[in-house]
Enzyme design. Structure first.
Site, PDB file in Angstrom:
ATOM      1  N   SER A  41       0.872  -1.180   0.000  1.00  0.00           N
ATOM      2  CA  SER A  41       0.000   0.000   0.000  1.00  0.00           C
ATOM      3  C   SER A  41       0.904   1.222   0.000  1.00  0.00           C
ATOM      4  O   SER A  41       2.101   1.119   0.329  1.00  0.00           O
ATOM      5  CB  SER A  41      -0.835  -0.037   1.289  1.00  0.00           C
ATOM      6  OG  SER A  41      -1.382   1.231   1.575  1.00  0.00           O
ATOM      7  N   TYR A  46      -2.555  -1.141  10.257  1.00  0.00           N
ATOM      8  CA  TYR A  46      -2.524  -1.574   8.853  1.00  0.00           C
ATOM      9  C   TYR A  46      -1.147  -1.242   8.251  1.00  0.00           C
ATOM     10  O   TYR A  46      -0.509  -2.080   7.609  1.00  0.00           O
ATOM     11  CB  TYR A  46      -3.644  -0.845   8.115  1.00  0.00           C
ATOM     12  CG  TYR A  46      -3.712  -1.053   6.627  1.00  0.00           C
ATOM     13  CD1 TYR A  46      -4.396  -2.142   6.090  1.00  0.00           C
ATOM     14  CD2 TYR A  46      -3.141  -0.130   5.742  1.00  0.00           C
ATOM     15  CE1 TYR A  46      -4.489  -2.325   4.714  1.00  0.00           C
ATOM     16  CE2 TYR A  46      -3.236  -0.304   4.369  1.00  0.00           C
ATOM     17  CZ  TYR A  46      -3.907  -1.403   3.860  1.00  0.00           C
ATOM     18  OH  TYR A  46      -3.989  -1.573   2.495  1.00  0.00           O
TER      19      TYR A  46
HETATM   20  N1  LIG Z   1      -8.416  -0.794  -2.377  1.00  0.00           N
HETATM   21  C1  LIG Z   1      -7.381  -0.038  -2.119  1.00  0.00           C
HETATM   22  O1  LIG Z   1      -7.424   1.179  -2.308  1.00  0.00           O
HETATM   23  C2  LIG Z   1      -6.110  -0.635  -1.595  1.00  0.00           C
HETATM   24  C3  LIG Z   1      -5.024   0.220  -1.456  1.00  0.00           C
HETATM   25  C4  LIG Z   1      -3.825  -0.299  -1.001  1.00  0.00           C
HETATM   26  C5  LIG Z   1      -3.715  -1.644  -0.697  1.00  0.00           C
HETATM   27  N2  LIG Z   1      -4.797  -2.447  -0.845  1.00  0.00           N
HETATM   28  C6  LIG Z   1      -4.619  -3.859  -0.504  1.00  0.00           C
HETATM   29  O2  LIG Z   1      -5.113  -4.672  -1.544  1.00  0.00           O
HETATM   30  C7  LIG Z   1      -5.585  -5.904  -1.010  1.00  0.00           C
HETATM   31  C8  LIG Z   1      -7.011  -6.140  -1.469  1.00  0.00           C
HETATM   32  O3  LIG Z   1      -7.830  -5.103  -0.940  1.00  0.00           O
HETATM   33  P1  LIG Z   1      -9.283  -4.744  -1.517  1.00  0.00           P
HETATM   34  O4  LIG Z   1      -9.342  -3.284  -1.567  1.00  0.00           O
HETATM   35  O5  LIG Z   1      -9.568  -5.553  -2.692  1.00  0.00           O
HETATM   36  O6  LIG Z   1     -10.163  -5.205  -0.269  1.00  0.00           O
HETATM   37  P2  LIG Z   1     -11.469  -6.117  -0.150  1.00  0.00           P
HETATM   38  O7  LIG Z   1     -11.933  -5.945   1.239  1.00  0.00           O
HETATM   39  O8  LIG Z   1     -12.398  -5.825  -1.281  1.00  0.00           O
HETATM   40  O9  LIG Z   1     -10.878  -7.593  -0.370  1.00  0.00           O
HETATM   41  C9  LIG Z   1     -10.106  -8.219   0.597  1.00  0.00           C
HETATM   42  C10 LIG Z   1     -10.416  -9.697   0.567  1.00  0.00           C
HETATM   43  O10 LIG Z   1      -9.575 -10.365   1.538  1.00  0.00           O
HETATM   44  C11 LIG Z   1     -10.364 -11.348   2.173  1.00  0.00           C
HETATM   45  N3  LIG Z   1      -9.805 -11.700   3.477  1.00  0.00           N
HETATM   46  C12 LIG Z   1      -9.831 -10.987   4.621  1.00  0.00           C
HETATM   47  N4  LIG Z   1      -9.246 -11.674   5.619  1.00  0.00           N
HETATM   48  C13 LIG Z   1      -8.820 -12.846   5.094  1.00  0.00           C
HETATM   49  C14 LIG Z   1      -8.143 -13.982   5.614  1.00  0.00           C
HETATM   50  N5  LIG Z   1      -7.785 -14.054   6.913  1.00  0.00           N
HETATM   51  N6  LIG Z   1      -7.884 -15.016   4.784  1.00  0.00           N
HETATM   52  C15 LIG Z   1      -8.250 -14.969   3.486  1.00  0.00           C
HETATM   53  N7  LIG Z   1      -8.908 -13.930   2.937  1.00  0.00           N
HETATM   54  C16 LIG Z   1      -9.183 -12.879   3.734  1.00  0.00           C
HETATM   55  C17 LIG Z   1     -11.760 -10.741   2.282  1.00  0.00           C
HETATM   56  O11 LIG Z   1     -12.752 -11.730   2.471  1.00  0.00           O
HETATM   57  C18 LIG Z   1     -11.874 -10.008   0.943  1.00  0.00           C
HETATM   58  O12 LIG Z   1     -12.473 -10.822  -0.058  1.00  0.00           O
HETATM   59  C19 LIG Z   1      -5.418  -5.802   0.509  1.00  0.00           C
HETATM   60  O13 LIG Z   1      -4.212  -6.394   0.900  1.00  0.00           O
HETATM   61  C20 LIG Z   1      -5.373  -4.302   0.733  1.00  0.00           C
HETATM   62  O14 LIG Z   1      -4.699  -3.967   1.907  1.00  0.00           O
HETATM   63  C21 LIG Z   1      -5.993  -1.979  -1.270  1.00  0.00           C
END
Ligand SMILES: NC(=O)c1ccc[n+]([C@@H]2O[C@H](COP(=O)([O-])OP(=O)(O)OC[C@H]3O[C@@H](n4cnc5c(N)ncnc54)[C@H](O)[C@@H]3O)[C@@H](O)[C@H]2O)c1
Length: 252
Positions: free
Chosen positions: A143, A156
């Site tokens: 991130s 986080y």
């Molecule tokens: N969306 C953003 O702007 C953003 C920015 C920076 C980083 N990220 C990172 O990208 C990744 C995906 O995020 P997203 O935005 O798609 O979020 P999201 O919440 O849409 O998806 C996250 C997924 O992880 C799953 N999950 C949670 N805990 C879990 C576990 N213990 N075991 C297996 N699966 C688990 C959830 O069920 C969900 O389907 C994450 O690592 C997040 O930190 C996202």
């Protein structure tokens, strides 16, 4: 000819947002996929969407990334179903709005367990499977929180920082042993997913407001396209790198 023909990938957290977009981008390029998530119905839906256009491409599994036994089962499935492993995308993630004073030990451990430990366990057990498959690419989702200070994403950011550091050690470990396994991190800015929608709501604004910032709000496929590139042999000289996908946010 897809850029990922003949490759087998595991993608965690593939029931939603970026993980689903990564899976769809990699499927379009010809990879075979084991898609996993804590949310079984959601990851089944991801696999069904992919298999609709490319039958037999994706296999869904319920998987808690903090559970070592479940990791072993996921890796065994990749081997038995598709014959090996070439790509691991450690994407599953969680976020709670906590600052250094409101963060409890439980909050801190929750982030570290799911993200730092989950990524560690996955890499640890994937390395020998990938090495036996001729090598591959590990992609760990970070991130901009690894580079910027976000007071409300305190725990986080700590967990993402651990992933950033361990990824470089993994890259060097695999290079020293000539395993032909690369390890890179992807650092998204704000992308339109459930995670951002929920966090924004909790912070008292609508996610759409982020579109008006200088850096805007990315789409999940903006990350999926980069992940597909890192999974492919086109990125064979990219190793131990941090790929910012944030429309310039950290260079502001
Ligand atoms: N969306 C953003 O702007 C953003 C920015 C920076 C980083 N990220 C990172 O990208 C990744 C995906 O995020 P997203 O935005 O798609 O979020 P999201 O919440 O849409 O998806 C996250 C997924 O992880 C799953 N999950 C949670 N805990 C879990 C576990 N213990 N075991 C297996 N699966 C688990 C959830 O069920 C969900 O389907 C994450 O690592 C997040 O930190 C996202």
């Amino acid at each position: 000819m897809g850029r990922l023909n003949g490759k087998v990938a595991i993608i965690t957290g593939a029931g939603s947002g970026l993980g689903r977009a990564d899976a769809e981008a990699m499927a379009r390029e010809g990879a075979k996929l084991v898609v996993t998530d804590l949310n079984e119905a959601a990851v089944q839906e991801t696999a069904a969407r992919i298999n609709k256009t490319a039958p037999g491409t994706a296999h869904a599994m319920k998987h808690d990334v903090s559970n070592e036994q479940q990791w072993l089962a996921v890796l065994a499935e990749a081997k038995s179903r598709f014959g090996g492993l070439h790509v691991l995308v450690n994407n599953a993630g969680v976020v709670r709005i906590v600052n250094p004073e409101t963060c409890t030990i439980e909050d801190f451990r929750f982030h570290m367990t799911v993200m730092a430990e989950g990524t560690f366990i996955g890499c640890k057990h994937a390395i020998p499977v990938m090495a036996a498959s001729g090598g591959g690419s590990i992609i760990n989702m970070c991130s901009t929180a690894t580079h910027l200070g976000y007071s409300v994403y305190f725990a986080y950011a700590a967990a993402k920082g651990a992933i950033r550091s361990m990824s470089k050690s993994i890259a060097m470990y695999c290079q020293e042993r000539k395993l032909n396994i690369r390890c890179n991190t992807v650092h998204p800015g704000a992308i339109e997913t459930n995670m951002v929608a929920n966090a924004s709501k909790e912070l008292g604004f609508d996610m759409s407001v982020l579109r008006e910032t200088p850096f805007g709000l990315g789409k999940p496929e903006d990350i999926g396209n980069v992940v597909a590139f890192l999974a492919s042999d086109e990125s064979r000289f990219v190793n131990g790198a941090e790929i910012m996908v944030d429309n310039g946010c950290i260079v502001q």
